[in-house]
Design a protein around this motif. Structure first.
Motif, PDB file in Angstrom:
ATOM      1  N   ALA A 161     -11.338 -44.653 -47.831  1.00  0.00           N
ATOM      2  CA  ALA A 161     -12.106 -43.630 -48.547  1.00  0.00           C
ATOM      3  C   ALA A 161     -12.915 -44.260 -49.680  1.00  0.00           C
ATOM      4  CB  ALA A 161     -11.162 -42.571 -49.100  1.00  0.00           C
ATOM      5  N   ARG A 162     -12.330 -45.232 -50.374  1.00  0.00           N
ATOM      6  CA  ARG A 162     -13.054 -45.894 -51.455  1.00  0.00           C
ATOM      7  C   ARG A 162     -14.254 -46.651 -50.898  1.00  0.00           C
ATOM      8  NH1 ARG A 162     -12.916 -50.881 -52.387  1.00  0.00           N
ATOM      9  NH2 ARG A 162     -10.842 -51.213 -51.506  1.00  0.00           N
ATOM     10  N   ARG A 163     -14.063 -47.356 -49.803  1.00  0.00           N
ATOM     11  CA  ARG A 163     -15.184 -48.090 -49.207  1.00  0.00           C
ATOM     12  C   ARG A 163     -16.268 -47.135 -48.712  1.00  0.00           C
ATOM     13  NH1 ARG A 163     -15.218 -52.470 -45.295  1.00  0.00           N
ATOM     14  NH2 ARG A 163     -13.516 -51.627 -44.067  1.00  0.00           N
ATOM     15  N   ARG A 164     -15.843 -45.965 -48.239  1.00  0.00           N
ATOM     16  CA  ARG A 164     -16.824 -44.972 -47.802  1.00  0.00           C
ATOM     17  C   ARG A 164     -17.658 -44.487 -48.996  1.00  0.00           C
ATOM     18  NH1 ARG A 164     -19.916 -42.957 -43.649  1.00  0.00           N
ATOM     19  NH2 ARG A 164     -20.719 -40.970 -44.380  1.00  0.00           N
ATOM     20  N   ASP A 168     -21.670 -44.835 -49.434  1.00  0.00           N
ATOM     21  CA  ASP A 168     -22.560 -43.702 -49.696  1.00  0.00           C
ATOM     22  C   ASP A 168     -23.372 -43.916 -50.973  1.00  0.00           C
ATOM     23  OD1 ASP A 168     -21.606 -42.514 -47.431  1.00  0.00           O
ATOM     24  OD2 ASP A 168     -20.264 -41.119 -48.462  1.00  0.00           O
ATOM     25  N   ALA A 169     -22.740 -44.521 -51.990  1.00  0.00           N
ATOM     26  CA  ALA A 169     -23.457 -44.803 -53.239  1.00  0.00           C
ATOM     27  C   ALA A 169     -24.563 -45.837 -52.994  1.00  0.00           C
ATOM     28  CB  ALA A 169     -22.486 -45.302 -54.303  1.00  0.00           C
ATOM     29  N   ASP A 213     -29.956 -49.817 -43.093  1.00  0.00           N
ATOM     30  CA  ASP A 213     -30.063 -51.029 -43.913  1.00  0.00           C
ATOM     31  C   ASP A 213     -28.728 -51.350 -44.582  1.00  0.00           C
ATOM     32  OD1 ASP A 213     -32.700 -51.137 -43.213  1.00  0.00           O
ATOM     33  OD2 ASP A 213     -33.475 -50.417 -45.143  1.00  0.00           O
ATOM     34  N   VAL A 214     -28.100 -50.325 -45.159  1.00  0.00           N
ATOM     35  CA  VAL A 214     -26.833 -50.540 -45.874  1.00  0.00           C
ATOM     36  C   VAL A 214     -25.713 -50.893 -44.903  1.00  0.00           C
ATOM     37  CG1 VAL A 214     -25.037 -49.395 -47.238  1.00  0.00           C
ATOM     38  CG2 VAL A 214     -27.441 -49.112 -47.844  1.00  0.00           C
ATOM     39  N   ASP A 215     -25.653 -50.193 -43.772  1.00  0.00           N
ATOM     40  CA  ASP A 215     -24.594 -50.463 -42.797  1.00  0.00           C
ATOM     41  C   ASP A 215     -24.678 -51.883 -42.257  1.00  0.00           C
ATOM     42  OD1 ASP A 215     -23.636 -47.945 -43.164  1.00  0.00           O
ATOM     43  OD2 ASP A 215     -24.482 -47.102 -41.325  1.00  0.00           O
ATOM     44  N   ALA A 216     -25.892 -52.355 -42.052  1.00  0.00           N
ATOM     45  CA  ALA A 216     -26.064 -53.734 -41.581  1.00  0.00           C
ATOM     46  C   ALA A 216     -25.620 -54.718 -42.651  1.00  0.00           C
ATOM     47  CB  ALA A 216     -27.523 -53.973 -41.207  1.00  0.00           C
ATOM     48  N   ARG A 217     -25.886 -54.377 -43.906  1.00  0.00           N
ATOM     49  CA  ARG A 217     -25.518 -55.271 -45.001  1.00  0.00           C
ATOM     50  C   ARG A 217     -24.014 -55.279 -45.261  1.00  0.00           C
ATOM     51  NH1 ARG A 217     -28.932 -53.387 -48.481  1.00  0.00           N
ATOM     52  NH2 ARG A 217     -27.564 -52.167 -49.836  1.00  0.00           N
ATOM     53  N   LEU A 218     -23.381 -54.108 -45.178  1.00  0.00           N
ATOM     54  CA  LEU A 218     -21.958 -54.001 -45.480  1.00  0.00           C
ATOM     55  C   LEU A 218     -21.053 -54.229 -44.273  1.00  0.00           C
ATOM     56  CD1 LEU A 218     -21.847 -50.898 -47.869  1.00  0.00           C
ATOM     57  CD2 LEU A 218     -21.960 -53.324 -48.457  1.00  0.00           C
ATOM     58  N   GLY A 219     -21.633 -54.189 -43.087  1.00  0.00           N
ATOM     59  CA  GLY A 219     -20.808 -54.358 -41.896  1.00  0.00           C
ATOM     60  C   GLY A 219     -20.229 -53.068 -41.388  1.00  0.00           C
ATOM     61  N   TYR A 220     -21.034 -52.027 -41.315  1.00  0.00           N
ATOM     62  CA  TYR A 220     -20.582 -50.728 -40.803  1.00  0.00           C
ATOM     63  C   TYR A 220     -21.265 -50.436 -39.478  1.00  0.00           C
ATOM     64  CZ  TYR A 220     -17.922 -48.793 -44.738  1.00  0.00           C
ATOM     65  OH  TYR A 220     -16.967 -48.536 -45.666  1.00  0.00           O
ATOM     66  N   LEU A 221     -20.589 -49.657 -38.653  1.00  0.00           N
ATOM     67  CA  LEU A 221     -21.177 -49.144 -37.425  1.00  0.00           C
ATOM     68  C   LEU A 221     -21.101 -47.629 -37.524  1.00  0.00           C
ATOM     69  CD1 LEU A 221     -22.373 -49.734 -34.656  1.00  0.00           C
ATOM     70  CD2 LEU A 221     -20.058 -49.689 -33.720  1.00  0.00           C
ATOM     71  N   GLY A 222     -22.209 -46.995 -37.914  1.00  0.00           N
ATOM     72  CA  GLY A 222     -22.167 -45.563 -38.205  1.00  0.00           C
ATOM     73  C   GLY A 222     -21.321 -45.327 -39.442  1.00  0.00           C
ATOM     74  N   ASP A 223     -20.305 -44.463 -39.303  1.00  0.00           N
ATOM     75  CA  ASP A 223     -19.448 -44.172 -40.439  1.00  0.00           C
ATOM     76  C   ASP A 223     -18.263 -45.119 -40.556  1.00  0.00           C
ATOM     77  OD1 ASP A 223     -21.018 -42.043 -41.019  1.00  0.00           O
ATOM     78  OD2 ASP A 223     -19.727 -40.530 -40.092  1.00  0.00           O
ATOM     79  N   PRO A 225     -16.265 -48.897 -40.639  1.00  0.00           N
ATOM     80  CA  PRO A 225     -16.413 -50.318 -40.924  1.00  0.00           C
ATOM     81  C   PRO A 225     -16.149 -51.142 -39.676  1.00  0.00           C
ATOM     82  CG  PRO A 225     -14.329 -49.499 -41.789  1.00  0.00           C
ATOM     83  CD  PRO A 225     -15.090 -48.302 -41.305  1.00  0.00           C
ATOM     84  N   VAL A 226     -16.977 -52.134 -39.447  1.00  0.00           N
ATOM     85  CA  VAL A 226     -16.792 -53.004 -38.284  1.00  0.00           C
ATOM     86  C   VAL A 226     -15.579 -53.899 -38.497  1.00  0.00           C
ATOM     87  CG1 VAL A 226     -17.822 -54.860 -36.936  1.00  0.00           C
ATOM     88  CG2 VAL A 226     -19.232 -52.948 -37.696  1.00  0.00           C
TER      89      VAL A 226
END
Length: 231
Positions: A161-164, A168-169, A213-223, A225-226
């Motif tokens: 939840a914290r990473r989410r 979002d921020a 852009d953010v998901d690619a930077r942080l390593g997320y796939l949609g909602d 984390p990869v």
């Protein structure tokens, strides 16, 4: 732009001194909580004699109440540390549902409880320990036996939840770095309605690009984390 802040200061995120290793153990948590309990009770005692005539009875009662709650949590963590070490027998199934847990729960539905209890909660472990002591409680196991092979890639709900929130921020910041093709808002500008009113909700295209852009930077796939950091 509406954002949900994690409200974490730099001091809060620096938890290295609480851990002897890479991650905190339940035993370390129990000892730290015992120290906090003691410190709160010492503070309550010191508050009985402030250097200025102010009646602090309510504050003292609050400190002692908080200390009691901390002590209770610390004792629970101490018992849980014995459970995870394998010192406490546990029932192999939940008595109220006959559902398995740990490795044995893989591939099960358990729809009435929101999914299989592969990773048990604090209260589930305490109940399993209690059930194992009942006369005729049936087969027992230990935490290390039941959880063999589980843990790699696992992340707690609180950490997820914290990473989410952090994701979002970051998206909210990224949105304002991008132009909007729909309303022609430039970088640093809010999106606008067809009548020119500013809005704190960006148009879908601008939002989607910022998320990508953010998901690619942080390593997320949609909602999701990869990868879990540190694993």
């Amino acid at each position: 732009m509406r954002t949900e802040s994690s409200h974490e200061s730099a001091a809060e995120t620096d938890a290295a001194d609480l851990m002897a290793g890479k991650n905190i153990t339940l035993d370390e948590m129990a000892v730290e909580l015992a120290a906090i309990d003691l410190r709160l009770r010492q503070l309550a005692r010191a508050a009985e004699s402030p250097d200025t005539p102010v009646e602090l009875a309510d504050v003292i009662d609050s400190l002692r109440s908080t200390a009691s709650n901390v002590r209770e949590t610390g004792e629970r963590m101490g018992f849980l540390s014995r459970i995870v070490a394998g010192d406490v027998p546990l029932a192999t199934r939940f008595r109220d549902s006959d559902d398995p847990w740990g490795v044995a729960a893989r591939g099960t539905d358990r729809l009435g409880y929101g999914g299989p209890a592969i990773v048990p909660s604090v209260w589930q472990l305490l109940k399993l320990a209690q059930d194992a002591k009942r006369p005729g409680g049936g087969e027992t196991t230990t935490y290390p036996e039941a959880m063999t092979g589980i843990g790699v890639g696992w992340e707690s709900k609180a950490a997820a939840a914290r990473r989410r929130r952090e994701r979002d921020a970051a998206v909210a910041v990224e949105v304002l770095l991008l132009p909007c093709e729909k309303c022609s808002a430039g970088p640093g500008e809010e999106c606008r309605t067809a009548k020119g009113w500013p809005s704190d909700r960006p148009h879908v295209g601008r939002q989607r690009t910022a998320e990508a852009d953010v998901d690619a930077r942080l390593g997320y796939l949609g909602d999701n984390p990869v990868a879990v950091p540190g694993v």
